[in-house]
Design an enzyme around this catalytic site. Structure first.
Site, PDB file in Angstrom:
ATOM      1  N   ASP A 184      -0.140 -68.481  10.928  1.00 41.38           N
ATOM      2  CA  ASP A 184      -0.190 -67.683   9.702  1.00 41.38           C
ATOM      3  C   ASP A 184      -0.197 -68.567   8.455  1.00 41.38           C
ATOM      4  OD1 ASP A 184      -0.092 -65.240   8.121  1.00 41.38           O
ATOM      5  OD2 ASP A 184       1.982 -65.815   7.685  1.00 41.38           O
TER       6      ASP A 184
ATOM      7  N   LEU B 237      11.668 -52.821  26.752  1.00 39.68           N
ATOM      8  CA  LEU B 237      12.715 -52.622  27.743  1.00 39.68           C
ATOM      9  C   LEU B 237      13.761 -53.742  27.779  1.00 39.68           C
ATOM     10  CD1 LEU B 237      10.467 -51.192  30.589  1.00 39.68           C
ATOM     11  CD2 LEU B 237      11.793 -49.936  28.880  1.00 39.68           C
ATOM     12  N   CYS B 238      13.726 -54.635  26.784  1.00 39.00           N
ATOM     13  CA  CYS B 238      14.723 -55.701  26.699  1.00 39.00           C
ATOM     14  C   CYS B 238      16.036 -55.165  26.153  1.00 39.00           C
ATOM     15  CB  CYS B 238      14.240 -56.823  25.784  1.00 39.00           C
ATOM     16  SG  CYS B 238      13.090 -57.939  26.566  1.00 39.00           S
ATOM     17  N   HIS B 239      17.124 -55.693  26.679  1.00 33.85           N
ATOM     18  CA  HIS B 239      18.452 -55.330  26.177  1.00 33.85           C
ATOM     19  C   HIS B 239      18.731 -56.051  24.861  1.00 33.85           C
ATOM     20  CE1 HIS B 239      18.803 -54.527  30.505  1.00 33.85           C
ATOM     21  NE2 HIS B 239      19.679 -53.605  30.158  1.00 33.85           N
TER      22      HIS B 239
ATOM     23  N   MET C 203      13.453 -63.882  27.807  1.00 36.43           N
ATOM     24  CA  MET C 203      12.530 -63.243  26.865  1.00 36.43           C
ATOM     25  C   MET C 203      12.797 -63.688  25.437  1.00 36.43           C
ATOM     26  SD  MET C 203      10.407 -61.787  28.721  1.00 36.43           S
ATOM     27  CE  MET C 203       9.453 -61.238  27.325  1.00 36.43           C
ATOM     28  N   GLU C 204      14.056 -63.925  25.107  1.00 37.34           N
ATOM     29  CA  GLU C 204      14.394 -64.383  23.756  1.00 37.34           C
ATOM     30  C   GLU C 204      13.834 -65.778  23.504  1.00 37.34           C
ATOM     31  OE1 GLU C 204      16.624 -60.855  24.554  1.00 37.34           O
ATOM     32  OE2 GLU C 204      16.288 -62.628  25.794  1.00 37.34           O
TER      33      GLU C 204
END
Length: 159
Positions: A129, A76-78, A114-115
């Site tokens: 990793d 739901l992030c733009h 969020m970014e």
């Protein structure tokens, strides 16, 4: 003042928030994450002795790419046009860890928290990793927002 969940409509269905009425402002966010490992693993990273190459450089690039792809990962992030992304990785010998700090900036109608969180998280995942062959017990922790600026809610900083 407590605010409701903006990603749910009146019926409780998921929705992408309509930000079209919001003012375009400069928005910034800083987040951090930590990956803890065996001292020998950290020493290998610092000395550049990893067969796969410069672990911190690859993690930095992965974090930057992740910030740019956040809307592809978080439903739901733009999608945002970021004007700045930086990812700093600081080895901490005392705790045998790498602390990742991610900063994102733009001028938009929605924030970049969020970014920044995604950038810090993916940088740690990349270290994991690249180093899992020598240290499967690494722990990613303390993913958190440190600061956000701009928008209607203004400036916020973690304690």
């Amino acid at each position: 003042m407590k605010q409701g969940l903006t990603h749910l409509d009146a019926q409780g269905n998921a929705q992408m928030v309509d930000v079209s009425a919001k003012e375009v402002t400069v928005r910034e966010a800083t987040a951090e994450a930590r990956i803890t490992m065996q001292p020998e693993t950290l020493e290998m990273i610092i000395q550049g002795g990893h067969a796969k190459g410069d672990v911190l450089a690859v993690a930095r690039i992965a974090g930057i790419q992740a910030a740019k792809k956040t809307s592809d990962l978080i439903p739901l992030c733009h999608p945002l046009m970021l004007s700045k992304v930086s990812v700093e990785l600081m080895p901490d010998l005392a705790s045998s860890s790498v602390v990742v700090t991610a900063y994102c900036k733009l001028a938009a109608q929605t924030g970049v928290e969020m970014e920044a969180l995604t950038a810090a998280s993916v940088a740690c995942l990349t270290i994991y990793d690249m180093c899992k062959a020598v240290d499967k017990g690494m722990v990613i922790s303390s993913v958190r927002l440190l600061e956000k600026k701009g928008g209607r809610s203004g400036h916020w900083q973690a304690e």
